[in-house]
Design a protein around this motif. Structure first.
Motif, PDB file in Angstrom:
ATOM      1  N   ALA A   1       0.836  -1.208   0.000  1.00  0.00           N
ATOM      2  CA  ALA A   1       0.000   0.000   0.000  1.00  0.00           C
ATOM      3  C   ALA A   1       0.868   1.255   0.000  1.00  0.00           C
ATOM      4  O   ALA A   1       0.605   2.205  -0.742  1.00  0.00           O
ATOM      5  CB  ALA A   1      -0.951  -0.009   1.195  1.00  0.00           C
ATOM      6  N   SER A   2       1.895   1.248   0.819  1.00  0.00           N
ATOM      7  CA  SER A   2       2.804   2.390   0.881  1.00  0.00           C
ATOM      8  C   SER A   2       3.512   2.599  -0.458  1.00  0.00           C
ATOM      9  O   SER A   2       3.600   3.725  -0.959  1.00  0.00           O
ATOM     10  CB  SER A   2       3.823   2.185   2.000  1.00  0.00           C
ATOM     11  N   SER A   3       3.995   1.520  -1.048  1.00  0.00           N
ATOM     12  CA  SER A   3       4.672   1.617  -2.348  1.00  0.00           C
ATOM     13  C   SER A   3       3.749   2.148  -3.430  1.00  0.00           C
ATOM     14  O   SER A   3       4.191   2.822  -4.359  1.00  0.00           O
ATOM     15  CB  SER A   3       5.204   0.246  -2.770  1.00  0.00           C
ATOM     16  N   ALA A   4       2.458   1.848  -3.307  1.00  0.00           N
ATOM     17  CA  ALA A   4       1.479   2.300  -4.302  1.00  0.00           C
ATOM     18  C   ALA A   4       1.053   3.752  -4.089  1.00  0.00           C
ATOM     19  O   ALA A   4       0.384   4.329  -4.937  1.00  0.00           O
ATOM     20  CB  ALA A   4       0.256   1.384  -4.272  1.00  0.00           C
ATOM     21  N   GLY A   5       1.416   4.335  -2.936  1.00  0.00           N
ATOM     22  CA  GLY A   5       1.095   5.740  -2.707  1.00  0.00           C
ATOM     23  C   GLY A   5       0.233   6.028  -1.502  1.00  0.00           C
ATOM     24  O   GLY A   5      -0.113   7.180  -1.245  1.00  0.00           O
ATOM     25  N   ALA A   6      -0.127   5.005  -0.741  1.00  0.00           N
ATOM     26  CA  ALA A   6      -0.906   5.239   0.480  1.00  0.00           C
ATOM     27  C   ALA A   6       0.026   5.678   1.604  1.00  0.00           C
ATOM     28  O   ALA A   6       1.201   5.293   1.644  1.00  0.00           O
ATOM     29  CB  ALA A   6      -1.647   3.975   0.892  1.00  0.00           C
ATOM     30  N   LEU A   7      -0.507   6.473   2.498  1.00  0.00           N
ATOM     31  CA  LEU A   7       0.207   6.865   3.704  1.00  0.00           C
ATOM     32  C   LEU A   7      -0.106   5.827   4.773  1.00  0.00           C
ATOM     33  O   LEU A   7      -1.272   5.539   5.026  1.00  0.00           O
ATOM     34  CB  LEU A   7      -0.246   8.259   4.148  1.00  0.00           C
TER      35      LEU A   7
END
Length: 190
Positions: free
Chosen positions: A151-157
């Motif tokens: 999720a983080s790699s995809a752009g989520a915080l």
């Protein structure tokens, strides 16, 4: 991802699939529910729209009574069969009616299935997505770890629930801060 600070006027809280028959298999389920309950209370204190999803409740049961949803009868409870809530028209219709709210905070289970699928779907649709990391879990801790990384790699915080709430608050000394402070200053908090 362009950095952003959560703003209560732009936020929605989505609680995903904290269901009776699923929770006994989830790692640290009691803690996740307790943290989500605190996040829910903070969202309600700050008048942040909230929705709750249930994945196939006929099979997985209703939302856990431990979440204390009866205190908030106006919260939409959306049944779904898709793993990503973004594929559910009722869920997306509710989100789209909340004009100007493009920050969606996610909590719930399972991190690597419904939470991650929903996060990725929301990111694809242009929403800014936040995972309250300690309000998310799976049956397997490795699955949660990989899901949060994906999720983080995809752009989520990906941040702790307490960070979410304090970003919503922006400052101390307000009525909301004073009302919520006991939830965070108790020595026995999760």
């Amino acid at each position: 991802m362009k950095p952003f600070i959560l703003d209560r006027a732009s936020s929605i809280l989505m609680i995903i699939d904290l269901q009776e028959k699923l929770l006994p298999f989830i790692e640290n389920a009691e803690r996740v529910v307790a943290i989500t309950r605190r996040l829910l209370r903070a969202a309600r204190e700050m008048q942040i729209p909230t929705l709750v999803t249930e994945q196939y409740p006929k099979g997985l049961g209703k939302t856990s009574p431990s979440l204390e949803l009866e205190k908030y009868p106006d919260i939409p409870l959306i049944e779904k069969i898709h793993f990503s809530s973004t594929h559910d028209t009722t869920c997306m219709h509710y989100i789209e009616t909340l004009k100007g709210r493009d920050q969606i905070v996610l909590a719930g289970v399972e991190a690597h299935i419904c939470v991650l699928s929903t996060a990725l779907g929301l990111l694809q649709k242009g929403y800014r997505v936040v995972l309250a990391a300690d309000a998310v879990s799976s049956r397997n801790s490795e699955h949660k770890k990989w899901a949060l990384e994906a999720a983080s790699s995809a752009g989520a915080l990906v941040i702790p629930e307490e960070s979410v709430v304090y970003q919503w608050l922006h400052q101390s000394g307000t009525r909301e801060f004073k009302n919520l402070l006991p939830l965070y200053s108790s020595p026995d908090r999760p």
